[in-house]
Design an enzyme around this catalytic site. Structure first.
Site, PDB file in Angstrom:
ATOM      1  CD  GLU A   1      14.103  78.545  -1.018  1.00  0.00           C
ATOM      2  OE1 GLU A   1      14.022  79.392  -0.105  1.00  0.00           O
ATOM      3  OE2 GLU A   1      14.287  78.852  -2.203  1.00  0.00           O
TER       4      GLU A   1
ATOM      5  CB  CYS B   1      12.018  80.058   7.147  1.00  0.00           C
ATOM      6  SG  CYS B   1      10.978  80.594   5.790  1.00  0.00           S
TER       7      CYS B   1
END
Ligand code: NAD
Length: 457
Positions: free
Chosen positions: A211, A245
């Site tokens: 991720e 993010c």
């Protein structure tokens, strides 16, 4: 350290082989225990987040805790069904047989977490690991030491270490963990470190989920609802002081709408952060001096439309909007990961495709438009992890959508059922009858060959 870690992995492997973690009622009990533990530790978690990042209670609960309750609820409710072997069709070539997919846990899993949502990003993958019947070792980020301690205590008081353990430490600890022959690695962090994790995993051919991050654009077409776009972008961008993010990294806006949009962005930024964001009680800090300096260097004073202030020692940077930014500016060279919002303009939608395709695949993309054609054009021409039409960030808060990157922004996904699937190996079994044995595969005659051809073609 190496010996202690090897012995922990061995202990977890022995426990996994005992079979206890595989029972569905055991998994549900552990998930319920985790939920209770989070509830009991809520104030410690929020306090630690305040110390590490100056996150306020509301933001802390919204982005680090509430989401976990929803993931736990979903996993507890559905794990029975998800874990049941699934019956599949059997082709005529295996006549007499039955086909099944068994949902098998990998074994010992390793979860490496970053600092920006230090609690949520350590625990959300754990829900998948437990739900799927694995053991887990969590390595929290060393940059958020207070949250790391809370994670260690919460886990140690809820689970035996042969089942779930926390190993605190820095990059060296992470490397030692990665040297171990674990059965699955779930990594959240930067693209650069993601490459190293994959390299380490390749030594044992360990499957990975990565991720990662990237430069996620927010695209504003000329027919967008500008007011809502500004409101939702300001919220998504300045949440956690831009250290998210999936934060909109930069704005690509139609030239005609730039002026009006800048006014709206300023309006909402002032409305939520006031004229003195740096003095706001719950405005999150930048994680460390290195990042403060990196971000200050990205601010080009001549292009600042709003904000631009900072308090270097206290590690605060004001929500900052930069206009007339070009693709060659330093702020467009890397993932910003801070409260700086550059505005780039376009005149024709083809320019959007060109700009985004020239960069690595983003983790997220946000499109603001009222037109189905624009939606179709962007969604079918650009590759990115996931995103929203007419919103920001919220696609990651639902357990019903897989969340993950593509290419440089990552591989694999999780949340909801995808968390279960990520930590599960699908073991295919063809169970053949012993009542008869079709001769066709053994006989090498022309007739058999033509029958086989008919069956398959
Ligand atoms: P990072 O990659 O520096 O660190 C993440 C973890 O990896 C930490 O636990 C750290 O100790 C460990 N680590 C660091 N260097 C290592 C090495 N050489 N070998 C092995 N392990 C190492 O990331 P970060 O700075 O903590 O987080 C910010 C990045 O994470 C941003 O790029 C952001 O976009 C990304 N991110 C992605 C997601 C997502 O869900 N896709 C979520 C949050 C953050």
């Amino acid at each position: 350290m190496k010996d202690a870690i090897s012995s922990l992995v061995q202990k977890q492997r022995n426990y996994f082989y005992s079979g206890e973690t595989k029972s569905i009622s055991f998994r549900k009990n552990q998930l319920t225990a985790l939920k209770e533990a989070i509830r009991n530790y809520e104030s410690d978690i929020l306090e630690a987040l305040k110390k590490d990042l100056n996150k306020g209670e509301y933001e802390g609960f919204l982005t680090e805790i509430g989401f976990l309750y929803s993931e736990l609820k979903d996993m507890i409710k559905n794990v029975d069904y998800w874990a049941t072997p699934k019956k599949e069709k059997t082709p005529i070539s295996s006549f007499g047989g039955k086909s099944f997919v068994y949902k098998e846990p990998y074994g010992v899993t390793l979860i490496i977490a970053p600092w920006n949502y230090p609690f949520q990003l350590a625990i959300a993958p754990l829900i998948g690991a437990i739900g799927a019947g694995n053991t887990a070792i969590i390595k929290p980020s060393e940059l958020t030491p207070n949250t790391s301690v809370v994670i260690r205590e919460l886990i140690a008081t809820t689970f035996p270490e042969k089942y779930i353990a926390v190993v605190e430490g820095d990059v060296e600890t992470s490397k030692v963990l990665l040297d171990e022959d674990v059965d699955y690695i779930f990594f959240t962090g930067s693209t650069e470190v993601g490459k190293k994790v994959m390299e380490a995993a390749s030594k044992h051919l360990t499957p990975v989920t990565l991720e990662l991050g990237g430069k996620s654009p927010a695209i504003i077409m000329d027919d967008a609802n500008l007011k809502l776009a500004a409101k939702r972008i300001v919220w998504g961008k300045f949440l956690n002081a831009g250290q998210t993010c999936v934060a909109p990294d930069y704005i690509l806006i139609h030239e005609k709408k730039r002026r009006k949009f800048l006014k709206l962005l300023t309006y909402y930024t002032k409305k939520w952060f006031g004229n003195e964001a740096l003095k706001k009680r719950d405005y999150p800090k930048i994680i460390n001096e290195k990042h403060v300096e990196r971000l200050i260097n990205l601010i080009d004073e001549e292009k600042v439309f709003y904000g631009g202030g900072f308090a270097q020692e206290q590690r605060f940077i004001e929500p900052t909007i930069m206009m007339d930014v070009t693709m060659d500016d330093p702020v467009m060279a890397e993932e910003i990961f801070g409260p700086i919002l550059p505005i780039v303009t376009f005149e024709h939608p083809f320019e959007i495709v060109d700009i985004v395709r020239k960069r690595p695949n983003p983790l997220a993309l946000y499109l603001f438009t009222e037109s189905k054609d624009h939606e179709q054009f962007i969604l079918s021409n650009l590759s990115f992890g996931g995103g929203c039409v007419n919103d920001t960030v919220m696609h990651l808060s639902t357990p019903y959508l897989p969340f993950g990157g593509v290419g440089a922004s990552g591989m694999g996904s999780y949340h909801g059922k995808n968390s279960f699937d990520t930590f599960t190996h699908e073991k295919s079994i063809l169970k053949q009858t012993t009542s008869f044995d079709l001769p066709i595969r053994y006989s090498q005659t022309k007739t058999s060959l033509s029958t086989l051809r008919k069956m398959w073609e």
